[in-house]
Structure formats: structure tokens, C-alpha cells
Design a protein around this motif. Structure first.
Motif, PDB file in Angstrom:
ATOM      1  N   PRO A 107      -4.209  10.093 -71.465  1.00 37.41           N
ATOM      2  CA  PRO A 107      -3.227  11.178 -71.365  1.00 37.41           C
ATOM      3  C   PRO A 107      -2.030  10.968 -72.302  1.00 37.41           C
ATOM      4  N   PRO A 108      -1.335  12.066 -72.639  1.00 38.81           N
ATOM      5  CA  PRO A 108      -0.228  11.990 -73.604  1.00 38.81           C
ATOM      6  C   PRO A 108       0.839  10.959 -73.238  1.00 38.81           C
ATOM      7  N   SER A 109       1.285  10.250 -74.254  1.00 36.61           N
ATOM      8  CA  SER A 109       2.399   9.310 -74.096  1.00 36.61           C
ATOM      9  C   SER A 109       3.720  10.059 -74.250  1.00 36.61           C
ATOM     10  N   GLU A 110       4.847   9.341 -74.029  1.00 33.74           N
ATOM     11  CA  GLU A 110       6.153   9.984 -74.118  1.00 33.74           C
ATOM     12  C   GLU A 110       6.456  10.422 -75.548  1.00 33.74           C
ATOM     13  N   ASP A 111       6.013   9.647 -76.534  1.00 31.45           N
ATOM     14  CA  ASP A 111       6.238  10.000 -77.932  1.00 31.45           C
ATOM     15  C   ASP A 111       5.151   9.373 -78.789  1.00 31.45           C
ATOM     16  N   ALA A 112       5.208   9.692 -80.077  1.00 31.33           N
ATOM     17  CA  ALA A 112       4.188   9.215 -81.009  1.00 31.33           C
ATOM     18  C   ALA A 112       4.265   7.710 -81.206  1.00 31.33           C
ATOM     19  N   VAL A 113       5.463   7.148 -81.104  1.00 34.93           N
ATOM     20  CA  VAL A 113       5.622   5.698 -81.297  1.00 34.93           C
ATOM     21  C   VAL A 113       4.863   4.931 -80.216  1.00 34.93           C
ATOM     22  N   GLN A 114       5.016   5.333 -78.968  1.00 38.00           N
ATOM     23  CA  GLN A 114       4.317   4.671 -77.874  1.00 38.00           C
ATOM     24  C   GLN A 114       2.805   4.862 -77.998  1.00 38.00           C
ATOM     25  N   ALA A 115       2.403   6.046 -78.412  1.00 40.88           N
ATOM     26  CA  ALA A 115       0.978   6.317 -78.585  1.00 40.88           C
ATOM     27  C   ALA A 115       0.392   5.414 -79.670  1.00 40.88           C
ATOM     28  N   GLU A 116       1.164   5.171 -80.745  1.00 42.22           N
ATOM     29  CA  GLU A 116       0.683   4.313 -81.826  1.00 42.22           C
ATOM     30  C   GLU A 116       0.498   2.874 -81.343  1.00 42.22           C
ATOM     31  N   LYS A 117       1.377   2.391 -80.500  1.00 41.07           N
ATOM     32  CA  LYS A 117       1.250   1.034 -79.964  1.00 41.07           C
ATOM     33  C   LYS A 117      -0.043   0.904 -79.137  1.00 41.07           C
ATOM     34  N   ILE A 118      -0.349   1.933 -78.362  1.00 37.51           N
ATOM     35  CA  ILE A 118      -1.574   1.894 -77.552  1.00 37.51           C
ATOM     36  C   ILE A 118      -2.802   1.856 -78.451  1.00 37.51           C
ATOM     37  N   VAL A 119      -2.776   2.670 -79.529  1.00 35.97           N
ATOM     38  CA  VAL A 119      -3.912   2.704 -80.449  1.00 35.97           C
ATOM     39  C   VAL A 119      -4.143   1.332 -81.070  1.00 35.97           C
ATOM     40  N   GLN A 120      -3.070   0.683 -81.527  1.00 34.83           N
ATOM     41  CA  GLN A 120      -3.192  -0.634 -82.152  1.00 34.83           C
ATOM     42  C   GLN A 120      -3.719  -1.679 -81.164  1.00 34.83           C
ATOM     43  N   ASP A 121      -3.275  -1.598 -79.916  1.00 30.84           N
ATOM     44  CA  ASP A 121      -3.717  -2.559 -78.910  1.00 30.84           C
ATOM     45  C   ASP A 121      -5.203  -2.363 -78.591  1.00 30.84           C
ATOM     46  N   ALA A 123      -7.445  -1.065 -80.534  1.00 27.19           N
ATOM     47  CA  ALA A 123      -8.258  -1.396 -81.708  1.00 27.19           C
ATOM     48  C   ALA A 123      -8.573  -2.885 -81.770  1.00 27.19           C
ATOM     49  N   LYS A 124      -7.730  -3.715 -81.170  1.00 30.34           N
ATOM     50  CA  LYS A 124      -7.962  -5.167 -81.164  1.00 30.34           C
ATOM     51  C   LYS A 124      -9.247  -5.512 -80.387  1.00 30.34           C
ATOM     52  N   ASN A 125      -9.668  -4.632 -79.511  1.00 23.56           N
ATOM     53  CA  ASN A 125     -10.857  -4.872 -78.689  1.00 23.56           C
ATOM     54  C   ASN A 125     -12.100  -4.211 -79.291  1.00 23.56           C
ATOM     55  N   ASP A 126     -12.030  -3.937 -80.567  1.00 18.25           N
ATOM     56  CA  ASP A 126     -13.164  -3.383 -81.311  1.00 18.25           C
ATOM     57  C   ASP A 126     -13.640  -2.049 -80.734  1.00 18.25           C
ATOM     58  N   VAL A 127     -12.701  -1.202 -80.321  1.00 18.10           N
ATOM     59  CA  VAL A 127     -13.016   0.143 -79.857  1.00 18.10           C
ATOM     60  C   VAL A 127     -12.969   1.083 -81.047  1.00 18.10           C
ATOM     61  N   GLN A 128     -14.046   1.823 -81.266  1.00 13.84           N
ATOM     62  CA  GLN A 128     -14.155   2.708 -82.410  1.00 13.84           C
ATOM     63  C   GLN A 128     -13.674   4.122 -82.066  1.00 13.84           C
ATOM     64  N   ASP A 129     -13.378   4.880 -83.125  1.00 13.31           N
ATOM     65  CA  ASP A 129     -13.057   6.310 -83.002  1.00 13.31           C
ATOM     66  C   ASP A 129     -11.848   6.540 -82.095  1.00 13.31           C
ATOM     67  N   VAL A 130     -10.775   5.829 -82.374  1.00  9.81           N
ATOM     68  CA  VAL A 130      -9.530   5.971 -81.607  1.00  9.81           C
ATOM     69  C   VAL A 130      -8.491   6.613 -82.523  1.00  9.81           C
ATOM     70  N   GLN A 131      -7.873   7.693 -82.060  1.00 14.76           N
ATOM     71  CA  GLN A 131      -6.851   8.356 -82.883  1.00 14.76           C
ATOM     72  C   GLN A 131      -5.891   9.142 -82.011  1.00 14.76           C
ATOM     73  N   ILE A 132      -4.703   9.353 -82.568  1.00 18.00           N
ATOM     74  CA  ILE A 132      -3.651  10.094 -81.860  1.00 18.00           C
ATOM     75  C   ILE A 132      -3.819  11.589 -82.136  1.00 18.00           C
TER      76      ILE A 132
END
Length: 214
Positions: A107-121, A123-132
Motif C-alpha cells: 500500500p502507498p507510503s507517506e511519500d516517495a522517499v519512504q517508498a524508495e527506501k522500501i524498494v531498496q530494502d 531488492a536486497k532479498n533478490d525480489v524481482q519486478d519491484v517499482q514505485i
């Protein structure tokens, strides 16, 4: 000896007289028509009605609908086959919702910055096709992919939850027009509608469903 002959002659005359004159006529002796312990036979008065029901039972029909067909052309081809078989047939148009896929997302984060942190985290677990997602009703939500199988969508969402994020999934639908073929089939005719359906449109996953006869 003379007396014995006279006695035999007398017996013969007596037997002849009994059989010819005194013995009862066998035709006058009638058997008992009804035994006290056995019910008498009764003639049925509804024979004509029973015969009528028996003769018309073979003309009764079962009614079915088969579909849905993705195109009217396929439904028409099958209907023509059924009609050529000598059966009553009708095509129905229906509008239904078609499942396109299953969308897995966070679900949507408060802002794009927080959403970007989730995406980076993630991605560390080799999850593909992740985007904001940057606009629309899912703005700042994180897309985790589209799946054509509900089971796969559920498993992927469960894995993301295991990583600590509230992953969800939703069914993506779109309206479409489909076609059904209604027909009446006499008992025992076994119309090969499934074979005709496969030949007319192999992409349609049809099913034959009993329906109430009109």
C-alpha cells in the motif's frame, strides 16, 4: 361257466348305461372361478391413459446451456450444428467481468522517499519486478508484479510479508461480452456439443449446464 358269462354281460350293460345316460356331462362341470384366498383379477379402465404416457415419455427433453464463447461467430457455428441435429436452439448475449490478472503490491507510503527506501530494502532479498507507482490511486504504492494465477499471487504476497512488509493482492478485471447457446435435447440423443465447441473455438473454456425448460 354259463352263469359267469351272464354276470359279465350284466356288468357291461350297466357300465354302458351309466356312461351314456346317468353320468353327468363334463361340460356342465365348471371350475371355481375365484378361490377364497386369492383376489380376483380386475380389468383396468385407464389402459388408454397408460399407453399414452408410455408413448409420449420418449419425446421428453432435457434442456442445457453451453458456453461461454469468446466470440459470437463461435457460438453461431455451434448453434448451427445443434440446429442441424434437429434441435431447438437459441443464442444469448451476456456481459461479464473477465479476470485479467492478480496485482501484488505494498500500500502507498507517506511519500516517495519512504517508498524508495522500501524498494531498496526489498531488492536486497533478490525480489524481482519491484517499482514505485508515481501517480493515480496507487501513488507511492510499490508494485510487486502481476500474476495470471491466484495461487502464485498469494505465495508472492506471503513472502513479502515474511520480509516484514504488508503486501496485498487484488484481482484486476475488465468487462467483456460472452455468448451462451441454449438448446433442448431429447433423452438419449447425446448431442456432441463439446466436440463442436472445440472445433469452433479451441480458446473458449466452455461448460454444459442443465437449465429449466421453458
Amino acid at each position: 361257466m354259463h352263469q359267469l358269462l351272464i354276470a359279465l354281460l350284466f356288468l357291461n350293460i350297466t357300465a354302458f348305461t351309466w356312461n351314456a345316460v346317468l353320468a353327468p356331462n363334463p361340460q356342465d362341470i365348471r371350475p371355481v372361478l375365484v378361490e377364497p384366498s386369492i383376489p380376483a383379477l380386475e380389468l383396468r379402465q385407464d389402459v388408454d391413459e397408460v399407453v399414452y404416457r408410455s408413448s409420449t415419455a420418449g419425446t421428453q427433453s432435457s434442456c442445457y446451456t453451453i458456453g461461454p464463447y469468446n466470440s459470437e461467430k463461435a457460438a453461431q457455428l455451434v448453434a448451427n450444428k445443434v440446429r442441424g441435429f434437429g434441435l431447438s436452439v437459441e443464442i444469448r448475449h451476456m456481459r461479464s467481468m473477465e479476470t485479467l490478472n492478480f496485482f501484488v503490491y505494498i500500500p502507498p507510503s507517506e511519500d516517495a522517499v519512504q517508498a524508495e527506501k522500501i524498494v531498496q530494502d526489498i531488492a536486497k532479498n533478490d525480489v524481482q519486478d519491484v517499482q514505485i507507482i508515481h501517480d493515480g490511486p496507487y501513488q507511492n504504492a510499490i508494485s510487486l508484479g502481476f500474476f495470471n494465477n491466484l495461487t502464485k499471487a498469494k505465495r508472492h504476497a506471503e513472502y513479502i510479508r515474511y520480509l516484514g512488509y504488508d503486501a496485498q493482492y487484488t484481482e484486476q478485471q475488465a468487462p467483456r461480452e460472452v455468448f451462451w447457446v441454449d438448446y433442448d435435447e431429447p433423452f438419449g440423443s447425446n448431442t456432441p456439443v463439446r466436440e463442436w465447441s472445440t472445433a469452433a473455438d479451441p480458446t473458449s473454456e466452455v461448460q454444459r449446464i442443465p437449465r429449466a425448460c421453458r
